[in-house]
Design an enzyme around this catalytic site. Structure first.
Site, PDB file in Angstrom:
ATOM      1  N   GLY A 112      31.575  69.855  -3.280  1.00  0.00           N
ATOM      2  CA  GLY A 112      31.468  69.869  -4.904  1.00  0.00           C
ATOM      3  C   GLY A 112      32.513  70.793  -5.228  1.00  0.00           C
ATOM      4  CG  HIS A 139      29.776  74.655  -5.328  1.00  0.00           C
ATOM      5  ND1 HIS A 139      28.369  73.454  -5.414  1.00  0.00           N
ATOM      6  CD2 HIS A 139      29.579  73.968  -4.232  1.00  0.00           C
ATOM      7  CE1 HIS A 139      28.270  72.991  -5.512  1.00  0.00           C
ATOM      8  NE2 HIS A 139      29.162  73.283  -3.747  1.00  0.00           N
ATOM      9  CG  HIS A 140      29.859  69.252 -10.141  1.00  0.00           C
ATOM     10  ND1 HIS A 140      29.432  69.399 -11.215  1.00  0.00           N
ATOM     11  CD2 HIS A 140      30.544  67.588  -9.766  1.00  0.00           C
ATOM     12  CE1 HIS A 140      29.747  68.414 -11.998  1.00  0.00           C
ATOM     13  NE2 HIS A 140      30.590  67.280 -11.030  1.00  0.00           N
ATOM     14  CB  ALA A 141      25.957  74.144  -7.847  1.00  0.00           C
TER      15      ALA A 141
END
Length: 498
Positions: free
Chosen positions: A53, A165-167
């Site tokens: 991600g 990171h998409h988080a």
């Protein structure tokens, strides 16, 4: 994530608001001490490298930023938004929602790099370098982002490539952060807030597990309340049955279990990413939207679908529809400004409609239905349960994204001029990850321009130059609708940045 700090620490002065209170404090952005369940699902998805991600942003500068100011700007930004100094601490079993904790060994020298293009400095060479940077995994033991200043572009220009990171955040949250961390002037701003370095906290894996167990206990009253409401609903069994059946029918659609089959032309998947960039005047997108009585997002998606239609036609493959996913923001005004607040909308995008006006209206209706699905927030609802699954198990749910031939995202951008360490930001091209889909298309608006970043699987799109040409032609079919409403509007054009 860059801003523009003072030229030297000695020039720093504290600022105050009207009440005289000290305003040298960090931004109210990404301040949650732990991930949401959806953030955790994205983080754990990295267990399958096909679902990695990583989100990226490529900025083009009109000049090379001053190096001292450039590094100082990153140091300042990491104090203004401490999330960029935080690493992920997971539980001993790799389940539940991980915590964010200040990295006691945070090293800006690691996160901010500088390179020079070795060839002709073309956009193609730049994008090739960015592809390689984006495909390289982030270090999970450090704050999950890296930034690279890239020299060697023509006319003394430079580029900046930020991957994270998409988080960390969704697209809208990223733009909110960038808008606050970019400067509005070429010159240094001497009165910026100067928050102190955040203090590291020793958070262990056992601490994370303890926090998770406490949260589960705190959720029990809410779950009991929901159970009681369910029982109370049975006092009107006909209505309860109707709503249950309506939600039950919606779940397979939202989960992608009843999507149309993917195109055989795009069936292969790999771990190789390929980037291309396009731009279109935002005013022309709005004119086409007005002429077709649709939204800018409807026109954008219909333009992309027009490109897919032409690509299949050129390669003599007949397909009626392809599965498409769009993110639907469920972010409320009182939500935290970081993290992910998105749901998934599913479309059966028509490749068998030649008329661009009819294509736009078909997309408009499908998007309307997707936004009003009873189960639209399914993954946020189930996230608290799914987050307890190990990454290897979560990866098995990849069919909900791997079946998509296209994922398309459109995020409002920054409508004013922005600067980084004396350099003007001329363009901002976003590139989303490829969570098992063939193509990820992302558009943000920047100072009147719609900037579109295409990330395509090299195994899915086997004729990349033809695909790029088809995207331009398909998009321009839709933009030409602006001339069909009897006005004197000259249709705009999508152009490929090469």
């Amino acid at each position: 994530m860059t801003g523009d700090a003072n030229d030297s620490p000695e020039e720093t002065t504290a600022t105050t608001d009207a009440s005289g209170a000290d305003t040298d404090r960090a931004l109210d952005w990404a301040t949650e001490p732990h991930m949401s369940p959806v953030d955790a699902l994205m983080w754990r998805g990295d267990a399958d490298r096909r679902l990695r991600g990583t989100i990226s942003m490529l900025e083009i500068y009109d000049r090379l930023p001053d190096q001292r100011r450039f590094m100082a700007a990153h140091e300042w930004a990491s104090r203004m938004a401490p999330r960029f100094r935080q690493r992920v601490i997971d539980s001993p079993f790799g389940t539940g929602t991980p915590s964010w904790s200040i990295d006691p060994e945070f090293d800006l020298h690691y996160h901010v790099r500088r390179i020079r293009l070795a060839g002709d400095g073309s956009m193609r060479e730049l994008l090739t370098v960015c592809e390689q940077l984006a495909m390289t995994a982030l270090d999970p033991t450090r704050p999950p982002w890296e930034a690279t200043l890239i020299e060697g572009l023509p006319e003394g220009k430079a580029a900046y490539f930020l991957k994270a990171h998409h988080a960390l955040t969704d697209g809208l949250g990223a733009i909110i952060g960038l808008a606050q961390l970019h400067s509005t002037s070429r010159e240094p701003s001497p009165n910026k807030p100067q928050p102190p370095n955040p203090n590291p906290k020793n958070v262990s894996a056992l601490d994370v597990l303890g926090r998770q167990l406490v949260e589960e206990l705190q959720r029990l009253p809410r779950r009991a309340e929901m159970t009681a409401k369910g029982v109370w609903a049975l006092s009107n069994p006909r209505r309860a049955l109707r709503e249950t059946l309506r939600y039950g029918r919606s779940v397979p659609r939202v989960a992608g279990l009843v999507s149309p089959p993917g195109s055989p032309l795009l069936a292969r998947r790999s771990v190789s990413w390929r980037f291309s960039a396009f731009e279109v005047p935002l005013a022309d997108l709005k004119a086409a939207a007005k002429a077709s009585r649709a939204s800018v997002n409807d026109v954008y998606v219909a333009g992309l679908i027009g490109g897919f239609r032409l690509y299949h036609e050129k390669l003599h493959v007949s397909v009626d529809t392809i599965p498409v996913a769009i993110p639907i923001s469920v972010r409320r005004p009182d939500d935290a400004k970081g993290g992910n607040r998105i749901a998934v909308g599913r479309l059966a995008a028509p490749l068998n409609i030649d008329d661009p006006f009819e294509r736009v209206l078909t997309i408009r209706e499908q998007v309307r239905v997707a936004r009003t699905e009873p189960a639209v927030d399914l993954f946020n609802t189930l996230g608290a349960v799914l987050a307890w699954l190990p990454g290897q198990v979560i990866a098995q749910f990849s069919g909900t994204t791997a079946g998509n031939d296209l994922q398309a995202s459109n995020v409002p951008g920054i409508p004013w001029e922005t600067y980084v360490a004396g350099a003007k930001v001329e363009r901002m091209f976003p590139f989303g990850p490829l969570p098992g889909c063939a193509v990820m298309a992302t558009m943000i608006s920047h100072n009147g321009i719609g900037c579109i970043g295409i990330n395509q699987d090299a195994a899915s799109i086997t004729e990349p130059e033809l695909f790029a040409d088809c995207l331009v032609d398909g998009f321009n079919e839709v933009l030409a609708l602006a001339a069909d409403d009897g006005s004197d509007v000259v249709p705009g054009m999508l152009t490929r940045v090469v």
